[in-house]
Every structure is written in structure tokens, then in C-alpha cells.
Design a protein around this motif. Sequence first.
Motif, mmCIF file in Angstrom:
data_model
loop_
_atom_site.group_PDB
_atom_site.id
_atom_site.type_symbol
_atom_site.label_atom_id
_atom_site.label_comp_id
_atom_site.label_asym_id
_atom_site.label_seq_id
_atom_site.Cartn_x
_atom_site.Cartn_y
_atom_site.Cartn_z
ATOM 1 N N LYS A 219 27.189 35.492 38.784
ATOM 2 C CA LYS A 219 27.732 36.506 39.695
ATOM 3 C C LYS A 219 29.015 35.988 40.354
ATOM 4 O O LYS A 219 29.971 36.742 40.555
ATOM 5 C CB LYS A 219 26.687 36.854 40.761
ATOM 6 C CG LYS A 219 25.440 37.547 40.215
ATOM 7 C CD LYS A 219 25.761 38.929 39.684
ATOM 8 C CE LYS A 219 24.504 39.745 39.395
ATOM 9 N NZ LYS A 219 23.612 39.164 38.410
ATOM 10 N N TYR A 220 29.024 34.712 40.683
ATOM 11 C CA TYR A 220 30.200 34.123 41.316
ATOM 12 C C TYR A 220 31.400 34.153 40.364
ATOM 13 O O TYR A 220 32.507 34.542 40.750
ATOM 14 C CB TYR A 220 29.906 32.677 41.723
ATOM 15 C CG TYR A 220 31.100 31.952 42.290
ATOM 16 C CD1 TYR A 220 31.453 32.076 43.629
ATOM 17 C CD2 TYR A 220 31.902 31.153 41.470
ATOM 18 C CE1 TYR A 220 32.548 31.419 44.145
ATOM 19 C CE2 TYR A 220 33.011 30.492 41.973
ATOM 20 C CZ TYR A 220 33.323 30.625 43.315
ATOM 21 O OH TYR A 220 34.422 29.995 43.823
ATOM 22 N N ILE A 221 31.194 33.747 39.136
ATOM 23 C CA ILE A 221 32.281 33.706 38.164
ATOM 24 C C ILE A 221 32.857 35.100 37.937
ATOM 25 O O ILE A 221 34.086 35.284 37.883
ATOM 26 C CB ILE A 221 31.795 33.093 36.837
ATOM 27 C CG1 ILE A 221 31.478 31.612 37.032
ATOM 28 C CG2 ILE A 221 32.825 33.279 35.728
ATOM 29 C CD1 ILE A 221 30.827 30.955 35.834
ATOM 30 N N ALA A 222 31.965 36.095 37.832
ATOM 31 C CA ALA A 222 32.429 37.467 37.612
ATOM 32 C C ALA A 222 33.269 37.961 38.793
ATOM 33 O O ALA A 222 34.347 38.545 38.610
ATOM 34 C CB ALA A 222 31.228 38.389 37.386
ATOM 35 N N LYS A 223 32.792 37.713 40.007
ATOM 36 C CA LYS A 223 33.516 38.148 41.200
ATOM 37 C C LYS A 223 34.818 37.375 41.369
ATOM 38 O O LYS A 223 35.858 37.953 41.718
ATOM 39 C CB LYS A 223 32.624 37.964 42.433
ATOM 40 C CG LYS A 223 33.290 38.343 43.757
ATOM 41 C CD LYS A 223 33.634 39.816 43.839
ATOM 42 C CE LYS A 223 34.197 40.173 45.205
ATOM 43 N NZ LYS A 223 34.636 41.575 45.288
ATOM 44 N N TYR A 224 34.780 36.090 41.108
ATOM 45 C CA TYR A 224 35.981 35.250 41.235
ATOM 46 C C TYR A 224 37.055 35.708 40.241
ATOM 47 O O TYR A 224 38.233 35.877 40.599
ATOM 48 C CB TYR A 224 35.619 33.795 40.992
ATOM 49 C CG TYR A 224 36.796 32.848 41.037
ATOM 50 C CD1 TYR A 224 37.313 32.415 42.252
ATOM 51 C CD2 TYR A 224 37.385 32.388 39.860
ATOM 52 C CE1 TYR A 224 38.395 31.545 42.299
ATOM 53 C CE2 TYR A 224 38.463 31.522 39.904
ATOM 54 C CZ TYR A 224 38.963 31.105 41.120
ATOM 55 O OH TYR A 224 40.044 30.252 41.158
ATOM 56 N N THR A 225 36.652 35.919 38.997
ATOM 57 C CA THR A 225 37.597 36.355 37.964
ATOM 58 C C THR A 225 38.197 37.710 38.310
ATOM 59 O O THR A 225 39.414 37.926 38.176
ATOM 60 C CB THR A 225 36.895 36.424 36.593
ATOM 61 O OG1 THR A 225 36.305 35.158 36.292
ATOM 62 C CG2 THR A 225 37.874 36.805 35.502
ATOM 63 N N GLU A 226 37.342 38.620 38.760
ATOM 64 C CA GLU A 226 37.821 39.949 39.155
ATOM 65 C C GLU A 226 38.838 39.850 40.293
ATOM 66 O O GLU A 226 39.893 40.510 40.270
ATOM 67 C CB GLU A 226 36.635 40.816 39.596
ATOM 68 C CG GLU A 226 37.025 42.187 40.106
ATOM 69 C CD GLU A 226 35.846 42.934 40.732
ATOM 70 O OE1 GLU A 226 36.064 44.024 41.293
ATOM 71 O OE2 GLU A 226 34.707 42.414 40.677
ATOM 72 N N SER A 227 38.540 39.020 41.272
ATOM 73 C CA SER A 227 39.434 38.879 42.429
ATOM 74 C C SER A 227 40.773 38.248 42.036
ATOM 75 O O SER A 227 41.839 38.689 42.494
ATOM 76 C CB SER A 227 38.753 38.027 43.510
ATOM 77 O OG SER A 227 37.566 38.642 43.964
ATOM 78 N N ILE A 228 40.722 37.216 41.208
ATOM 79 C CA ILE A 228 41.951 36.556 40.770
ATOM 80 C C ILE A 228 42.839 37.529 39.982
ATOM 81 O O ILE A 228 44.066 37.564 40.140
ATOM 82 C CB ILE A 228 41.616 35.320 39.898
ATOM 83 C CG1 ILE A 228 40.970 34.224 40.762
ATOM 84 C CG2 ILE A 228 42.875 34.790 39.210
ATOM 85 C CD1 ILE A 228 41.867 33.669 41.834
ATOM 86 N N ASN A 229 42.213 38.343 39.143
ATOM 87 C CA ASN A 229 42.981 39.278 38.322
ATOM 88 C C ASN A 229 43.630 40.384 39.142
ATOM 89 O O ASN A 229 44.573 41.041 38.684
ATOM 90 C CB ASN A 229 42.084 39.901 37.243
ATOM 91 C CG ASN A 229 41.712 38.893 36.167
ATOM 92 O OD1 ASN A 229 42.424 37.918 35.940
ATOM 93 N ND2 ASN A 229 40.597 39.131 35.496
ATOM 94 N N GLN A 230 43.131 40.590 40.357
ATOM 95 C CA GLN A 230 43.690 41.630 41.219
ATOM 96 C C GLN A 230 44.802 41.110 42.137
ATOM 97 O O GLN A 230 45.453 41.890 42.816
ATOM 98 C CB GLN A 230 42.576 42.261 42.075
ATOM 99 C CG GLN A 230 41.597 43.109 41.279
ATOM 100 C CD GLN A 230 40.456 43.639 42.126
ATOM 101 O OE1 GLN A 230 40.297 43.243 43.284
ATOM 102 N NE2 GLN A 230 39.648 44.520 41.551
ATOM 103 N N LEU A 231 45.005 39.798 42.161
ATOM 104 C CA LEU A 231 46.027 39.225 43.030
ATOM 105 C C LEU A 231 47.420 39.612 42.546
ATOM 106 O O LEU A 231 47.685 39.679 41.335
ATOM 107 C CB LEU A 231 45.903 37.700 43.047
ATOM 108 C CG LEU A 231 44.640 37.129 43.690
ATOM 109 C CD1 LEU A 231 44.668 35.605 43.637
ATOM 110 C CD2 LEU A 231 44.497 37.588 45.141
ATOM 111 N N GLU A 232 48.303 39.864 43.485
ATOM 112 C CA GLU A 232 49.677 40.242 43.137
ATOM 113 C C GLU A 232 50.613 39.048 43.262
ATOM 114 O O GLU A 232 50.404 38.192 44.105
ATOM 115 C CB GLU A 232 50.141 41.366 44.064
ATOM 116 C CG GLU A 232 49.308 42.633 43.922
ATOM 117 C CD GLU A 232 49.781 43.717 44.866
ATOM 118 O OE1 GLU A 232 50.708 43.454 45.675
ATOM 119 O OE2 GLU A 232 49.247 44.832 44.786
#
Length: 232
Positions: A219-232
Motif C-alpha cells: 500500500k505504501y509503494i502504491a501511494k508513494y508512486t502515485e504521489s511522486i507521479n503527481q508532483l510538478e
Amino acid sequence: MFPCAGAREPYEKDVEMRKTFLKNDKKFFYVPTAIVDYQPDKRTAQKLSELGIPKDAFVITYFGRHNSIKGYDILKKVGMSLLDKIPNLYFLCAGNGPILPPQHPRWIELGFINNVDDLLPQGDLYLLPNRETYFDLITLQILRASVPVIVSETGGNNFFQELPSDETIGMSFFDIENESQLETQVLQYVKLKIENPNRYKEIRQSNRKLFENYFTIDKYIAKYTESINQLE
């Protein structure tokens, strides 16, 4: 990156730090912490009976530093009151610090230990009375171990109140300034286990499910990856 917005609270008590945080508020993002799963080996794990705790005892656990930030003084005060009211109540604690533990035959102190995760599942209730906290890993260990928990309303602890209430039935929250509220909640858990053991088992299992739903490494990896991909 912070685990949650509430985890900023201890830092923001410093005026300059708070100003910096507020100035850069849009740069923060949040990914809840996770821990690796663990299942104790019941054959080799230390048994509560080896510590002099009888099978019919109601066991409250606390593993952490013995200081005021961690609320050990609150635990001590409320615990002594509860020991007078509940004949089969035991406290099992580990850790060390400037606040000395009470002297009571049903208050057991282990000092520094390396088998917290083996002992945790054997307790009936965990008390987490922090005055301040970032995002306490022991909370995730408690959930992973299927143990009901009472936590103070401070810092990262408040994150759990934002989760769906039907998923957090194994968690209770108390005002750090209201010790009688904490004592009342403990008495309610003790009563529930005596009067409705099946329901008590359900709330234990709900905490394990909460861990699986939010705090595993996957769950952590999925959330971390999602958050990083949304960074501008």
C-alpha cells in the motif's frame, strides 16, 4: 513528504519552523507510513505465563520511553487507579526513562527488550497516551498484532480519526487533558471482553484488517508512486 498533516504538529510548535512550513505549505505531500508484516511463532515466543501473568488476566501493554512526551506519567496515574478497581488487571511495560514505574505486583516492567512483536498480540489492550507524536510506528505494530488501542488526540494519532469509523472500531481516542476519559474507556473495554468475548474478537480482527487495508508495504509503494507521479 510527511506521513500525514497531523505529523507536522510537533515541529510547528516552534515559531520559526511553523512560519517556514506555512510559507511552503503547497510543497508538502503525504504518504502514510508502512511496516513489514510479521506473524509471531507461537511455539518460540515468550509466554505471558512466564512473566507471572495468569491466563484469566486482562493485560494492558505499553512499550515505549518512560517520559512525559510519551505520556508515561499519565499511564502511571491512570494505571494505578485501574489496578485498584480491577482485580485481574495486569500492566506489561517495556522501555526506560526518567519517570520511574510504580511499585505494584501487577505492574510488570521488562526494560529494553527485542521481542515486542512477539508479546504484543498476547495483550488485550494497548494504551498510547503521547502528549506529542509524529507518526508513531508502534501504532502500526499494534494494528498488525490485532490489538485494540486507545490513543491520545495529538499529532499523527489524529490521522486515524479521518479514516472511516466502521474501519476503526478497534481504536478509541481520548483528550490528553482528560485522564478520567481514558480510565472510562479502559473500563469499557474490560467490560466488553467479559460480557461479549465474540465482539471483542471482532474488534481485534478489525485492527488487523485496518493494517492490511492501509499500512502494508504494498500500500505504501502504491501511494508513494502515485504521489511522486503527481508532483510538478
